[in-house]
Design a protein around this motif. Structure first.
Motif, short mmCIF file in Angstrom:
data_model
loop_
_atom_site.label_atom_id
_atom_site.label_comp_id
_atom_site.label_asym_id
_atom_site.label_seq_id
_atom_site.Cartn_x
_atom_site.Cartn_y
_atom_site.Cartn_z
N ALA A 114 54.50 -16.16 36.63
CA ALA A 114 53.96 -15.06 35.82
C ALA A 114 54.94 -13.88 35.78
N LEU A 115 55.53 -13.55 36.93
CA LEU A 115 56.47 -12.43 37.01
C LEU A 115 57.91 -12.86 36.75
N LYS A 116 58.12 -14.18 36.69
CA LYS A 116 59.45 -14.75 36.42
C LYS A 116 60.48 -14.30 37.45
N LEU A 117 60.13 -14.44 38.73
CA LEU A 117 61.04 -14.05 39.81
C LEU A 117 60.73 -14.84 41.07
N LYS A 118 61.66 -14.77 42.02
CA LYS A 118 61.43 -15.33 43.34
C LYS A 118 62.08 -14.43 44.39
N PRO B 18 52.97 -13.22 51.55
CA PRO B 18 52.72 -11.86 51.10
C PRO B 18 51.38 -11.68 50.40
N GLU B 19 50.97 -10.43 50.29
CA GLU B 19 49.79 -10.05 49.53
C GLU B 19 50.22 -9.55 48.16
N LEU B 20 49.46 -9.90 47.14
CA LEU B 20 49.78 -9.49 45.77
C LEU B 20 48.65 -8.62 45.23
N ASN B 21 49.02 -7.47 44.68
CA ASN B 21 48.04 -6.57 44.07
C ASN B 21 48.53 -6.10 42.72
N GLU B 22 47.61 -5.96 41.79
CA GLU B 22 47.96 -5.54 40.43
C GLU B 22 47.06 -4.39 40.02
N SER C 274 51.43 -2.42 37.04
CA SER C 274 52.22 -2.39 38.27
C SER C 274 51.73 -3.51 39.18
N THR C 275 52.65 -4.37 39.61
CA THR C 275 52.32 -5.46 40.52
C THR C 275 53.12 -5.27 41.81
N THR C 276 52.43 -5.26 42.95
CA THR C 276 53.12 -5.15 44.23
C THR C 276 52.92 -6.42 45.03
N ARG D 286 57.08 -2.98 37.64
CA ARG D 286 56.37 -2.22 36.60
C ARG D 286 56.80 -2.75 35.24
N GLU D 287 55.83 -3.24 34.49
CA GLU D 287 56.12 -3.80 33.17
C GLU D 287 55.70 -2.82 32.09
N TYR D 288 56.69 -2.33 31.34
CA TYR D 288 56.44 -1.38 30.27
C TYR D 288 56.05 -2.12 28.99
N PRO D 289 55.35 -1.45 28.09
CA PRO D 289 55.00 -2.09 26.81
C PRO D 289 56.25 -2.56 26.07
N LYS D 290 56.10 -3.60 25.28
CA LYS D 290 57.22 -4.17 24.54
C LYS D 290 57.89 -3.12 23.66
#
Length: 203
Positions: free
Chosen positions: A37-41, A48-52, A64-66, A81-85
């Protein structure tokens, strides 16, 4: 009082002394966190814990996803932090720009101990080493790729008599393991077609 009575008394006194519990050391089990979903590793010393959450920045609503871990008093964190397109301009130095904004407004009361440029593929980022108090030290990296801001941080409590630099050196292997494991999926790296609408302005 007899010798035997004295021995018994000493044993009784020792038995009544509350034994100080040693903090339990948690065994590190480094594992890769891979998010489609975040396209990363990225690797963490335990699961880890994931919060959005939704937030607002620069008059834009964004997500914002931590992803974070705390183990043996050390705190590891990645925030995306994903900004609008079509919000951010197509530039390779936005990490530097955001870092300058962050230095002026977010870290204005922190003691910045070091600052350096970081190469992240064709993108430039910045690493800060700073203290919010003499008892702690933070290593904080900032990158911007496409429409996303990435912040990686490691936080340590300084154990006396160590200095902040000694704390970093003792944990250098863990720090490098965390930072160096951060990778973006290829499709996220090349998806950078944007139209300039906002910029991180320090004026």
């Amino acid at each position: 009082i007899s010798v035997e009575a004295q021995k018994t008394k000493r044993k009784t006194v020792r038995a009544n002394i509350t034994q100080k519990q040693q903090p339990k050391v948690e065994v590190e089990n480094w594992q890769e966190f891979d998010s489609k979903a975040l396209k990363l590793k990225l690797s963490f010393p335990k699961k880890p814990e994931l919060n959005e959450r939704e937030m607002s920045e620069f008059e834009h609503d964004l997500t914002s996803t931590t992803i974070q871990v705390e183990i043996n008093g050390v705190f590891y964190l990645l925030e995306v932090r994903e900004y609008p397109k079509n919000t951010l301009p197509k530039r390779d130095d936005l990490g530097e720009s955001y870092a300058a904004w962050m230095k002026k407004y977010i870290l204005s009361r922190s003691k910045i101990l070091d600052e350096k440029l970081i190469d992240f593929g064709r993108t430039k980022g910045v690493e800060f080493v700073y203290q919010d108090s003499p008892q702690e030290v933070n290593l904080h990296r900032v990158f911007v790729v496409g429409q996303k801001l990435y912040q990686l941080m490691v936080h340590f409590n300084i154990k006396k008599p160590d200095t902040y630099s000694q704390t970093i050196e003792k944990n250098r292997e863990k720090i490098d393991k965390f930072f160096d494991s951060f990778h973006l999926h290829e499709e996220e790296i090349i998806d950078n077609t944007t139209v300039a609408k906002i910029f991180f302005n320090t004026n």
